[in-house]
Write an enzyme that holds these catalytic residues in place. Structure first.
Site, PDB file in Angstrom:
ATOM      1  N   LYS A  98       0.848  -1.193   0.000  1.00  0.00           N
ATOM      2  CA  LYS A  98       0.000   0.000   0.000  1.00  0.00           C
ATOM      3  C   LYS A  98       0.884   1.244   0.000  1.00  0.00           C
ATOM      4  O   LYS A  98       2.087   1.169   0.251  1.00  0.00           O
ATOM      5  CB  LYS A  98      -0.966  -0.023   1.170  1.00  0.00           C
ATOM      6  CG  LYS A  98      -0.340  -0.082   2.529  1.00  0.00           C
ATOM      7  CD  LYS A  98      -1.420  -0.242   3.589  1.00  0.00           C
ATOM      8  CE  LYS A  98      -0.790  -0.205   4.966  1.00  0.00           C
ATOM      9  NZ  LYS A  98      -1.693   0.199   6.001  1.00  0.00           N
ATOM     10  N   ARG A 125     -10.926  -0.244  14.513  1.00  0.00           N
ATOM     11  CA  ARG A 125     -10.862   0.426  13.215  1.00  0.00           C
ATOM     12  C   ARG A 125     -11.820  -0.282  12.262  1.00  0.00           C
ATOM     13  O   ARG A 125     -12.993   0.031  12.223  1.00  0.00           O
ATOM     14  CB  ARG A 125      -9.398   0.408  12.742  1.00  0.00           C
ATOM     15  CG  ARG A 125      -9.054   1.381  11.672  1.00  0.00           C
ATOM     16  CD  ARG A 125      -7.547   1.504  11.462  1.00  0.00           C
ATOM     17  NE  ARG A 125      -6.901   0.297  10.952  1.00  0.00           N
ATOM     18  CZ  ARG A 125      -5.606   0.199  10.657  1.00  0.00           C
ATOM     19  NH1 ARG A 125      -4.806   1.233  10.803  1.00  0.00           N
ATOM     20  NH2 ARG A 125      -5.088  -0.927  10.206  1.00  0.00           N
ATOM     21  N   TYR A 136      12.501  32.140   6.033  1.00  0.00           N
ATOM     22  CA  TYR A 136      11.363  32.916   6.532  1.00  0.00           C
ATOM     23  C   TYR A 136      11.585  33.352   7.980  1.00  0.00           C
ATOM     24  O   TYR A 136      11.941  32.538   8.833  1.00  0.00           O
ATOM     25  CB  TYR A 136      10.078  32.085   6.457  1.00  0.00           C
ATOM     26  CG  TYR A 136       9.531  31.948   5.056  1.00  0.00           C
ATOM     27  CD1 TYR A 136       9.119  33.075   4.350  1.00  0.00           C
ATOM     28  CD2 TYR A 136       9.436  30.710   4.445  1.00  0.00           C
ATOM     29  CE1 TYR A 136       8.620  32.960   3.059  1.00  0.00           C
ATOM     30  CE2 TYR A 136       8.933  30.583   3.152  1.00  0.00           C
ATOM     31  CZ  TYR A 136       8.524  31.717   2.460  1.00  0.00           C
ATOM     32  OH  TYR A 136       8.039  31.609   1.201  1.00  0.00           O
ATOM     33  N   MET A 191       8.361  25.614   0.860  1.00  0.00           N
ATOM     34  CA  MET A 191       7.613  24.671   0.019  1.00  0.00           C
ATOM     35  C   MET A 191       8.516  23.952  -0.987  1.00  0.00           C
ATOM     36  O   MET A 191       8.386  22.760  -1.216  1.00  0.00           O
ATOM     37  CB  MET A 191       6.482  25.414  -0.709  1.00  0.00           C
ATOM     38  CG  MET A 191       5.506  24.487  -1.396  1.00  0.00           C
ATOM     39  SD  MET A 191       4.232  25.360  -2.293  1.00  0.00           S
ATOM     40  CE  MET A 191       3.308  26.140  -1.007  1.00  0.00           C
TER      41      MET A 191
HETATM   42  C1  LIG Z   1      -3.905  -4.054   8.136  1.00  0.00           C
HETATM   43  C2  LIG Z   1      -2.419  -3.899   8.022  1.00  0.00           C
HETATM   44  N1  LIG Z   1      -1.671  -4.999   7.875  1.00  0.00           N
HETATM   45  C3  LIG Z   1      -0.326  -4.912   7.770  1.00  0.00           C
HETATM   46  C4  LIG Z   1       0.330  -3.696   7.801  1.00  0.00           C
HETATM   47  C5  LIG Z   1       1.810  -3.652   7.690  1.00  0.00           C
HETATM   48  O1  LIG Z   1       2.409  -3.106   8.825  1.00  0.00           O
HETATM   49  P1  LIG Z   1       3.986  -3.059   8.995  1.00  0.00           P
HETATM   50  O2  LIG Z   1       4.490  -2.068   8.000  1.00  0.00           O
HETATM   51  O3  LIG Z   1       4.186  -2.603  10.392  1.00  0.00           O
HETATM   52  O4  LIG Z   1       4.510  -4.419   8.717  1.00  0.00           O
HETATM   53  C6  LIG Z   1      -0.426  -2.539   7.979  1.00  0.00           C
HETATM   54  C7  LIG Z   1       0.264  -1.231   8.030  1.00  0.00           C
HETATM   55  O5  LIG Z   1      -0.189  -0.184   8.297  1.00  0.00           O
HETATM   56  C8  LIG Z   1      -1.842  -2.632   8.086  1.00  0.00           C
HETATM   57  O6  LIG Z   1      -2.607  -1.555   8.251  1.00  0.00           O
END
Ligand SMILES: Cc1ncc(COP(=O)(O)O)c(C=O)c1O
Length: 369
Positions: free
Chosen positions: A35, A133, A261, A309
């Site tokens: 991700k 969550r 700045y 920036m």
């Molecule tokens: C649902 C879920 N699984 C796995 C991971 C991976 O976590 P890590 O980078 O600590 O291994 C994350 C990271 O945010 C996550 O949200």
């Protein structure tokens, strides 16, 4: 010359993968978490190299990420850990991308959409065991999960959860989550009459909690070379990403010269100030104003004045020899000097994850084998 670039060492990635695989053993799957563009490293290249090195599963947060990744890792399974919409059911099935179900309402909607298209949708059930969550809470599991199991157009193949805290000094917190996960998993398996593919651990639990390995681990930060902590000697992971740019102006200034700045920094003696073309727009956090360092000529140099920036300013000292065009390392190694994301994170009161994922996607990624 005005833009910074990111160097991604796919050889280091492959070495990290091997170390992690060896530690995990052959029984469980290692699912790289790709991700946020593989934590800023480039999901397509990281996915491709991981698949070449034997990886069969990947994890994304969003369906769009999974769709972008899919052509690069065809044949691998991709799990989406966010919430997918019922309108995406045909895409999910056609692309062989597996979503999680997070609530009864979500499951019912996906079930209806799958049924409307004559499809059976493979899913993993997300249990909220204490993260608060996403997912079915342990409080509702007993009442709700039997109904979810009866939905005819969902093919429940897996069950997963996520630890809110893995603290070796307070093992009870993770232990409680583990127990809730085992209960939810047993309930599902009993109603479905078959074993499910179970996964709960991310990097920290992988290191500290052998009981949480189950059938797979979802590994993000360790893969990118961070987060091993006390395990670093046993697990010598290397950071995969370096971030570099070049000097675009150098000026020799007298003592008491204001920089940036509001002149938040003033020289105390004659010195060379190097200006570098990157700022918070590129992901170099403003919190690093008057705190961060960069490497030029293999020497640590302080970032002085406020990060703006598009530019930052660096104190190089008198007669520095620093010239326009010289390479600057923001993250990485130069000669014997090093700066890594956990150092910047410490200065900003954040975590390496945020430093890495804030590096703007518009910056060129250069891949090194
Ligand atoms: C649902 C879920 N699984 C796995 C991971 C991976 O976590 P890590 O980078 O600590 O291994 C994350 C990271 O945010 C996550 O949200």
């Amino acid at each position: 010359m005005n833009h910074s670039w990111v160097e991604v060492d796919l050889g280091a990635l492959a070495d990290n993968l091997l170390l992690l695989r060896q530690r995990l053993g052959a029984e469980a799957e290692l699912m790289p978490v790709l991700k946020a563009n593989a934590y800023g490293h480039g999901a397509i290249e990281v996915g491709r190299r991981s698949q070449q090195n034997g990886i069969r599963w990947f994890v994304t947060a969003h369906l769009q990420e999974a769709l972008g990744l899919k052509p690069a890792v065809d044949g691998a399974k991709i799990l989406v850990m966010g919430v997918v919409a019922p309108s995406e059911v045909t895409t999910l099935v056609a692309q062989d991308i597996i979503p999680i179900i997070t609530s009864e309402e979500h499951a019912v909607a996906l079930n209806a959409a799958a049924g409307a298209h004559g499809l059976r949708l493979p899913v993993h059930v997300k249990l909220d065991t204490g993260m608060g969550r996403l997912g079915f809470t342990w409080l509702e599991a007993g009442a709700v999960l039997p109904r979810v199991c009866a939905l005819p157009n969902l093919d429940i193949q897996g069950v997963c959860s996520h630890f809110a805290a893995v603290d070796p000094d307070d093992p009870a917190r993770a232990g409680t989550q583990l127990d809730r996960f085992q209960d939810g998993r047993a309930l599902l398996e009993q109603h479905l009459g078959r074993r499910l593919f179970a996964h709960m651990s991310a990097s920290r639990a992988f290191l500290h909690l052998p009981a949480g390995l189950f059938d797979a681990v979802r590994i993000g930060i360790l893969l990118y070379g961070y987060g091993a902590g006390a395990f670093q000697d046993a697990l010598p992971l290397r950071p995969v990403l370096q971030w570099k740019t070049r000097v675009i102006q150098v000026k020799s200034v007298p003592a008491d010269f204001p920089v940036g700045y509001y002149g938040s920094w003033r020289s105390t003696q004659p010195t060379d100030i190097a200006t570098i073309a990157l700022g918070y727009d590129d992901g170099y956090l403003r919190a690093l104003s008057n705190k961060g360092h960069v490497l030029i000529h293999g020497v640590r140099r302080p970032v002085v004045g406020r990060v703006s920036m598009n530019w930052i300013t660096v104190d190089c000292g008198a007669d520095s020899g620093v010239r326009v065009g010289d390479e600057v390392v923001l993250l990485g190694r130069q000669a014997d000097a090093e700066i890594w994301a956990d150092e910047l994170a410490g200065l900003c009161g954040t975590i390496a994850y945020e430093i890495l994922t804030c590096i703007h996607p518009h910056l060129e990624r250069r891949y090194i084998s």
